[in-house]
Scaffold this motif. Structure first.
Motif, PDB file in Angstrom:
ATOM      1  N   PHE A 362       0.756  -1.211  -0.261  1.00 29.59           N
ATOM      2  CA  PHE A 362       0.331  -0.175   0.036  1.00 29.59           C
ATOM      3  C   PHE A 362       0.738   1.014   0.284  1.00 29.59           C
ATOM      4  O   PHE A 362       0.572   2.270  -0.147  1.00 29.59           O
ATOM      5  CB  PHE A 362      -0.735  -0.085   0.797  1.00 29.59           C
ATOM      6  N   LYS A 363       2.161   1.291   0.391  1.00 31.39           N
ATOM      7  CA  LYS A 363       3.342   1.960   0.490  1.00 31.39           C
ATOM      8  C   LYS A 363       2.667   2.865  -0.540  1.00 31.39           C
ATOM      9  O   LYS A 363       2.908   4.434  -0.175  1.00 31.39           O
ATOM     10  CB  LYS A 363       4.522   1.399   0.039  1.00 31.39           C
ATOM     11  N   LYS A 364       2.733   2.978  -2.230  1.00 28.23           N
ATOM     12  CA  LYS A 364       2.556   4.423  -2.719  1.00 28.23           C
ATOM     13  C   LYS A 364       1.515   4.840  -2.001  1.00 28.23           C
ATOM     14  O   LYS A 364       0.971   6.327  -2.796  1.00 28.23           O
ATOM     15  CB  LYS A 364       2.504   4.317  -3.924  1.00 28.23           C
ATOM     16  N   ASN A 365      -0.452   4.702  -1.275  1.00 31.83           N
ATOM     17  CA  ASN A 365      -1.476   4.700  -1.609  1.00 31.83           C
ATOM     18  C   ASN A 365      -1.166   5.647   0.225  1.00 31.83           C
ATOM     19  O   ASN A 365      -2.338   6.175   0.130  1.00 31.83           O
ATOM     20  CB  ASN A 365      -2.139   4.350  -1.963  1.00 31.83           C
ATOM     21  N   ILE A 366      -0.287   5.835   0.782  1.00 34.24           N
ATOM     22  CA  ILE A 366       0.054   5.637   1.816  1.00 34.24           C
ATOM     23  C   ILE A 366       0.296   7.349   2.476  1.00 34.24           C
ATOM     24  O   ILE A 366       0.992   8.012   1.755  1.00 34.24           O
ATOM     25  CB  ILE A 366       0.716   5.212   2.735  1.00 34.24           C
TER      26      ILE A 366
END
Ligand SMILES: NC(=O)c1ccc[n+]([C@@H]2O[C@H](COP(=O)([O-])OP(=O)(O)OC[C@H]3O[C@@H](n4cnc5c(N)ncnc54)[C@H](O)[C@@H]3O)[C@@H](O)[C@H]2O)c1
Length: 422
Positions: A362-366
């Motif tokens: 989910f990194k890019k969306n956190i």
């Protein structure tokens, strides 16, 4: 008395710190990373601040060779389920082997206590035979076994180790004395169960009952949403009756409530009782809630004349429950996955979620922080963190575009502010 706590997670760590005040305690975890973090005064569960940790004198290790000569071993390892929902007893088996090897040749008549949630009978069927095999010692002659389920509620909660009744049980009466002494140092409230199986059953049914009650609330919430009445208003009115039990609808994630019913249903199948209609009855409804929320989100987006593929969504909160940094089995992260390919963008923001391995996907969306200049087509407040409760609802609404599609799943703010709540 020398005590060793095995498995230093949400259950084992607070226990280690509590016992350290009165006893000579060592904590053991197979994860070197966790031990390194703890040795650097970082508690990844968020239960003890780094500042406090620096002041506590504690001893932790990941070396099995350091597990010899303890009077008591308290095991707090995970008890998840496999993909097919059968209990994954690998951690229990592995830790039993570790303890068995550790007590080999011991003349201390050690007591091994299991705190993990299991099905009734698991200690006697799985743990004790493994310990006997690897230690070459006999139960109730050369070592004793106890079961004491953990009931803490990690996060900002009034239910802590020191004010929660601790159930204890043991394979033999005299070893109970030792357990009473240990647990009385943590809480005044001790309940001695008749035997190990009874204590195991007591723990697992607490969570089954909760799963079923939440499922009932979820089903009612779906009905009330359809007939356009507010679930919270109905529950408030119903609660004026003396024997109405208070439960809320919600997403059931994590590793306890959504998992433990499968431990019991595994046992019922094993003993040939296939009529366990109730135990798993709540699971299907609770698992469906993601879809219910998404369906309503899509319905309202379309109703406002927006294109799904072009919509931008913000989700506030993605831990599996409020005020706890644990993201394991978070239903909100599942909702994210379900939304991801159907809409243009989904941003996630949680001020307390821990930076877990599970979050890499989910990194890019956190988001690290909220940008109030950004406008979203829908904002979902998913977790009732104190952080959000203290936030001004107008600030949250300022993140929505003119359509003000604000989903307040847990009904944190007055119902006039949101278009949907459970
Ligand atoms: N977290 C809760 O709120 C809660 C509450 C009540 C009961 N429980 C139950 O307590 C048990 C532990 O839960 P948790 O949340 O603390 O789990 P957790 O995953 O946070 O911690 C478990 C720890 O055990 C370690 N471990 C795994 N195998 C090991 C082994 N063989 N030897 C030593 N360490 C090992 C892991 O590395 C991890 O650090 C589970 O059965 C759970 O259902 C949890």
């Amino acid at each position: 008395m020398k005590i060793c706590v095995i498995g230093l997670g949400y259950v084992g760590l607070p226990l280690l710190f509590s016992l350290t005040k009165k006893f000579n305690v060592t904590g053991f975890d197979i994860s070197k990373k966790k031990i390194d973090q703890l040795q650097n005064n970082a508690d990844y569960t968020g239960e003890v601040s780094n500042k406090k940790l620096k002041k506590i004198n504690f001893n932790v290790t990941n070396k099995k060779s350091e597990l010899k000569n303890f009077d008591v071993y308290i095991v707090c390892v995970p008890t998840p389920v496999f993909k097919n929902k059968n209990p994954n007893l690998n951690f229990i088996k592995q830790s039993s082997k570790i303890v068995g090897n550790a007590i080999k040749g011991s003349k201390l008549k050690p007591v091994i206590v299991l705190e993990s949630t299991v099905y009734p009978g698991c200690s006697e069927e799985i743990c004790i035979p493994i310990i006997e095999k690897y230690s070459n010692l006999k139960l109730n002659k050369e070592f004793y076994f106890g079961y004491s389920p953990e009931r803490i509620n990690p996060g900002i909660s009034k239910h802590k180790l020191n004010n929660t009744t601790k159930i204890i049980s043991s394979s033999e009466k005299t070893s109970l004395k030792k357990l009473k002494k240990i647990y009385r140092s943590i809480t005044k409230k001790i309940y001695v169960a008749q035997n190990i199986k009874t204590a195991e059953a007591a723990k697992v049914i607490e969570n089954i009952q909760r799963d079923l009650n939440i499922a009932l609330m979820n089903e009612l919430s779906m009905i009330f949403n359809r007939i356009d009445i507010n679930t919270k208003d109905v529950l408030k009115a119903a609660a004026t009756k003396w024997n109405f039990s208070n439960y809320e609808p919600g997403l059931v994630g994590g590793h306890c409530i959504g998992v433990d019913p499968y431990y019991m249903s595994y046992l019922t199948k094993k003993i040939g009782l296939n009529k366990n209609n109730m135990i798993l009855a709540g699971r299907k409804t609770n698992e469906y809630m993601n879809n219910f929320i998404i369906k309503n989100l899509f319905r309202l987006i379309r109703l406002k004349g927006m294109k799904l593929k072009k919509s931008k969504i913000l989700i506030l909160g993605y831990t599996f429950k409020e005020n706890c940094n644990d993201v394991r089995n978070s239903k909100i992260l599942e909702i994210f996955k379900q939304l991801k390919n159907k809409v243009d963008k989904v941003d996630l923001f949680d001020p307390i979620a821990r930076n877990d391995q599970e979050l890499i996907y989910f990194k890019k969306n956190i988001l690290r922080k909220l940008d109030y200049k950004k406008k979203y087509n829908a904002v979902i407040l998913a977790v009732k963190h104190d952080y959000f409760i203290k936030m001004n609802v107008k600030k949250i609404l300022s993140l929505c575009d003119n359509n003000k599609l604000f989903f307040d799943l847990k009904g944190v703010f007055d119902k006039s502010y949101s278009v949907f709540r459970l």
